[in-house]
Motif scaffolding. Structure first.
Motif, PDB file in Angstrom:
ATOM      1  N   THR A  94      52.361  22.772  60.441  1.00 35.59           N
ATOM      2  CA  THR A  94      52.312  23.145  59.028  1.00 35.59           C
ATOM      3  C   THR A  94      51.736  22.016  58.186  1.00 35.59           C
ATOM      4  O   THR A  94      50.899  22.246  57.295  1.00 35.59           O
ATOM      5  CB  THR A  94      53.717  23.513  58.526  1.00 35.59           C
ATOM      6  N   GLY A  95      52.169  20.787  58.450  1.00 31.84           N
ATOM      7  CA  GLY A  95      51.651  19.652  57.689  1.00 31.84           C
ATOM      8  C   GLY A  95      50.164  19.446  57.877  1.00 31.84           C
ATOM      9  O   GLY A  95      49.431  19.189  56.913  1.00 31.84           O
ATOM     10  N   MET A  98      48.146  22.198  56.060  1.00 32.42           N
ATOM     11  CA  MET A  98      48.075  21.918  54.620  1.00 32.42           C
ATOM     12  C   MET A  98      47.079  20.808  54.331  1.00 32.42           C
ATOM     13  O   MET A  98      46.297  20.885  53.372  1.00 32.42           O
ATOM     14  CB  MET A  98      49.457  21.536  54.092  1.00 32.42           C
ATOM     15  N   TYR A 101      43.617  22.139  54.654  1.00 32.50           N
ATOM     16  CA  TYR A 101      43.282  22.978  53.501  1.00 32.50           C
ATOM     17  C   TYR A 101      42.862  22.122  52.312  1.00 32.50           C
ATOM     18  O   TYR A 101      41.889  22.438  51.616  1.00 32.50           O
ATOM     19  CB  TYR A 101      44.482  23.849  53.129  1.00 32.50           C
ATOM     20  N   VAL A 102      43.571  21.024  52.084  1.00 30.29           N
ATOM     21  CA  VAL A 102      43.240  20.140  50.967  1.00 30.29           C
ATOM     22  C   VAL A 102      41.863  19.521  51.154  1.00 30.29           C
ATOM     23  O   VAL A 102      41.037  19.488  50.233  1.00 30.29           O
ATOM     24  CB  VAL A 102      44.317  19.040  50.825  1.00 30.29           C
ATOM     25  N   LYS A 116      47.831  24.922  43.925  1.00 29.79           N
ATOM     26  CA  LYS A 116      48.018  24.970  45.374  1.00 29.79           C
ATOM     27  C   LYS A 116      47.634  23.641  46.023  1.00 29.79           C
ATOM     28  O   LYS A 116      48.337  23.149  46.914  1.00 29.79           O
ATOM     29  CB  LYS A 116      47.177  26.110  45.963  1.00 29.79           C
ATOM     30  N   TYR A 120      50.194  21.179  48.101  1.00 40.58           N
ATOM     31  CA  TYR A 120      49.949  20.780  49.481  1.00 40.58           C
ATOM     32  C   TYR A 120      49.826  19.265  49.617  1.00 40.58           C
ATOM     33  O   TYR A 120      50.213  18.696  50.651  1.00 40.58           O
ATOM     34  CB  TYR A 120      48.688  21.458  50.002  1.00 40.58           C
ATOM     35  N   ALA A 124      52.389  18.019  52.462  1.00 39.67           N
ATOM     36  CA  ALA A 124      51.811  17.634  53.759  1.00 39.67           C
ATOM     37  C   ALA A 124      52.268  16.255  54.223  1.00 39.67           C
ATOM     38  O   ALA A 124      52.711  16.106  55.374  1.00 39.67           O
ATOM     39  CB  ALA A 124      50.283  17.719  53.695  1.00 39.67           C
TER      40      ALA A 124
END
Length: 313
Positions: A94-95, A98, A101-102, A116, A120, A124
């Motif tokens: 999950t980290g 994220m 995504y960033v 968002k 994150y 993260a």
């Protein structure tokens, strides 16, 4: 890991790691580049569907080879469910998602202007730190191995993984023939075939460099870095409105040469004097950076640079 263990007996019967890497890495990276050329030619000369037919056929062939050739090594004793670290895998996955995504969408969503992205950015690092804390305080051998205690092996693995960032600077090269150098999309993929002689020459140099051991290791690293300096310099200074895609042949060759030298050299440097008990754990850390973060960072950097470059034209 199963394939590497048995391939090493084929490429290097005497278990010489430098000799094995000089055969193994050109085979791995060269196969990927050759497949790009084949699929591009199928899509250009026939139909785009044939490219996916070819890919499905190769995947089915790979599955068949795995079923026939790979041996199932049954564990001596059953592995407890707690030793699988399912909670920790969910946290680190999950980290990292994220964080990816960033890095990937930060520019598109205007960075801190997006709620968002802000969320994150805060969560993260906490999840990654929580994963390290769980592993460090675990009762299994991960804690006892000292995998998350900064050591010289971490520094070596960082250098090995950092050189893979150069491997993924493809976006800018992909755009040049299509939009600026009077070429078509299949010309872009044909350019990557000039990586192959660079791979072969780089592996040849590393093979004899480590076999003779007459010169310092730093000179080999400097030579590989110099190839990338010439590659990026030729892109910056060599492209003009009158250029054609053929002018990228030699820079792409230099990129393949530098990449293969650095990958083999840093791979040997990373595992030198490494405790065999730490190998699997270190590979876990290495593959996360090499296969997850390096492609995202390199691609995002080139996309942001390309967008800013177009705005200035």
């Amino acid at each position: 890991l199963w394939f590497i263990r048995y391939a090493q007996k084929i490429f290097s019967p005497k278990n010489i790691r430098s000799q094995f890497y000089s055969y193994f890495y050109p085979f791995v990276f060269g196969g990927g580049q050759a497949s790009m050329l084949v699929t591009a030619q199928l899509a250009y000369h026939y139909d785009w569907k044939y490219m996916y037919y070819f890919m499905m056929l190769m995947i089915l062939l790979a599955i068949l080879v795995v079923i026939i050739c790979f041996r199932h090594n049954r564990p001596i004793k059953s592995i407890p469910l707690a030793d699988l670290h399912i909670r920790e895998m969910f946290i680190i996955s999950t980290g990292l998602l994220m964080l990816m995504y960033v890095i990937n969408y930060g520019k598109v969503l205007d960075w801190m202007a997006s709620p968002k992205i802000c969320l994150y950015i805060m969560i993260a690092p906490i999840l990654i730190a929580l994963f390290i804390w769980y592993q460090y305080h675990s009762e299994t051998s991960v804690r006892e191995s000292g995998a998350f205690i900064p050591t010289e092996s971490h520094y070596r693995l960082f250098l090995y993984d950092a050189c893979h960032v150069f491997q993924y600077f493809d976006y800018l090269v992909d755009q040049l023939p299509d939009q600026y150098l009077k070429g078509r999309q299949h010309h872009t993929y044909s350019l990557y075939t000039y990586l192959l002689p660079g791979y072969v020459l780089g592996a040849f140099i590393c093979f004899w460099w480590f076999r003779w051991q007459r010169w310092r290791f730093r000179f080999l690293i400097a030579g590989g870095m110099s190839c990338f300096v010439l590659f990026f310099g030729s892109l910056y200074f060599g492209i003009s409105p009158d250029s054609r895609y053929e002018m990228l042949y030699f820079p792409i060759f230099l990129r393949g040469l530098g990449m293969m030298i650095l990958i083999i050299a840093f791979a040997l440097f990373a595992v030198e004097d490494l405790n065999p008990k730490l190998f699997i754990v270190k590979r876990f850390l290495s593959h996360h950076f090499r296969s997850v973060l390096s492609p995202i960072m390199a691609t995002s950097f080139t996309v942001i640079y390309y967008i800013a470059w177009n705005k200035n034209i």
